[in-house]
Design an enzyme around this catalytic site. Sequence first.
Site, short mmCIF file in Angstrom:
data_model
loop_
_atom_site.label_atom_id
_atom_site.label_comp_id
_atom_site.label_asym_id
_atom_site.label_seq_id
_atom_site.Cartn_x
_atom_site.Cartn_y
_atom_site.Cartn_z
N LYS A 19 9.46 -13.07 60.38
CA LYS A 19 10.00 -12.72 61.70
C LYS A 19 9.27 -13.51 62.80
CE LYS A 19 11.48 -8.36 59.75
NZ LYS A 19 11.80 -6.95 59.93
N HIS A 74 20.77 -10.81 59.64
CA HIS A 74 19.69 -9.81 59.61
C HIS A 74 19.98 -8.72 60.64
CE1 HIS A 74 15.79 -7.94 60.01
NE2 HIS A 74 15.52 -8.43 58.80
N GLU A 118 18.21 -7.32 62.73
CA GLU A 118 17.65 -7.58 64.07
C GLU A 118 18.53 -8.56 64.85
OE1 GLU A 118 13.72 -8.46 62.61
OE2 GLU A 118 13.58 -6.37 62.03
N GLU A 129 19.65 -4.28 53.28
CA GLU A 129 18.54 -3.80 54.11
C GLU A 129 19.01 -2.65 55.00
OE1 GLU A 129 15.37 -7.17 54.48
OE2 GLU A 129 16.63 -7.15 56.25
N GLY A 151 10.87 -1.79 58.84
CA GLY A 151 9.71 -1.68 59.73
C GLY A 151 9.34 -0.25 60.08
P1 13P Z 1 9.91 -4.56 56.63
O1 13P Z 1 9.52 -4.98 55.23
O2 13P Z 1 8.86 -4.79 57.64
O3 13P Z 1 10.48 -3.18 56.63
O4 13P Z 1 11.11 -5.53 57.06
C1 13P Z 1 12.17 -5.75 56.19
C2 13P Z 1 12.97 -6.86 56.71
O5 13P Z 1 13.57 -6.77 57.77
C3 13P Z 1 13.04 -8.10 55.91
O6 13P Z 1 14.02 -8.95 56.37
#
Ligand code: 13P
Length: 259
Positions: free
Chosen positions: A11, A95, A97, A167, A173
């Site tokens: 990220k 993703h 995000e 995901e 997160g």
């Molecule tokens: P985390 O492993 O921090 O939960 O994030 C997952 C993620 O978004 C991987 O692309």
Amino acid sequence: MKKYIVAANWKMNNDVRPSVDFAVSLSKNLLKLKQTEVILCPPFTSLFHISEILKVTSLKLGGQNMYFEKSGAFTGEISGSMLKSSGCQYVILGHSERRHIFNESDEMIQKKMTAALEIGLKPILCLGEKLEERQSGATHNVLERQFKSAFSVVSGDRLESCVIAYEPVWAIGTGVVATPEQASEAHQFIRELLKKQYGSEKAELMTILYGGSVKPSNAKTLIEAKDIDGFLVGGASLIEQDFIGISEIVERHLIAKET
Ligand code: 13P
């Protein structure tokens, strides 16, 4: 043979120098992995430097996003060809995000799928439901909508260039990991969507990763669950011992399966 993958999504973390040092150390420590494909997805600014390091290793490099146009007046954007010329073989698309903070639509992600495949990048297409969607029983609808939109532009002969990452947004997160049963159920549903569109043989060869609070402490039970073929790791991919630990768990699982 289906490929098992552990991908690190750093990220927006790590400046150039720490990224490079981290990649050097990781690549040395992951040399012994023979069966698991490891992909590093650092920020754009570190890609080229890291590609020089990874050249002499089996680790692969991926971008975290790209724009669908080839070039032009798109201030702040990065094209697929720029990723390729920086040494990337993969690109993360869709993703959560990107979908939820930057308002990327299914339509935009579909265009990115087309552009990535055209330039010869392998998309890691992320799918996943939000908490309220899971709670209202809409998980399958969301996964199906995201899947169908992205894969409507992928022909059967290009499927093997694609990876899917399930995901769930509520697990990203947050430290709240999906249970192996929840993750496996979603993965089996995605595999069924693949079968309907491409037939069983091709669908069985697809790698479906799980992402969302993966850690060495939960990776073993997740990788043992049906249809989970590796991980897309966020937070734990920034901690050397954790990322190595997760990668080794996948490798050991594969070796155990063979014997
Ligand atoms: P985390 O492993 O921090 O939960 O994030 C997952 C993620 O978004 C991987 O692309």
